[in-house]
Write a protein that holds these residues in place. Structure first.
Motif: not given
Length: 101
Positions: A78-98
């Motif tokens: 889950f941690e690896k997938e979270y990091q992967q999703y975060q990288q993909e969203l950063n590439q698209m100019g988006k981010a997770f709400y923290q």
């Protein structure tokens, strides 16, 4: 028959006799072990129950340990997938709400 054939035949016969003796010793040893096991079981009837209880306890502990290992592997996935999703969203100019504390 030649002398060479006779010596080979004699050697083969001696090997066969040695093999028979070995097999007989193994059979006697196996029979003695089986007799000893049944003797021990008759001598201590609760030994089998204690052994069964010990095996059940070990199985329960190993199942708990397996669960912990599987949970750790799942958490890592889950941690690896979270990091992967975060990288993909950063590439698209988006981010997770923290939420910040």
């Amino acid at each position: 028959m030649s002398a060479e054939k006779m010596t080979k035949l004699e050697e083969n016969f001696q090997r066969a006799e040695a093999l028979k003796k070995t097999v007989n010793r193994w059979r006697n040893f196996h029979a003695h072990c089986m007799w000893q096991m049944t003797l021990n079981q008759r001598r201590d009837p609760y030994a089998a129950l204690r052994m069964k209880d010990t095996m059940e306890q070990e199985l329960a502990l190993s199942n708990k340990q397996l669960l912990v290992v599987r949970q750790a592997a799942l958490h890592e996935l889950f941690e690896k997938e979270y990091q992967q999703y975060q990288q993909e969203l950063n590439q698209m100019g988006k981010a997770f709400y923290q939420e910040r504390f």
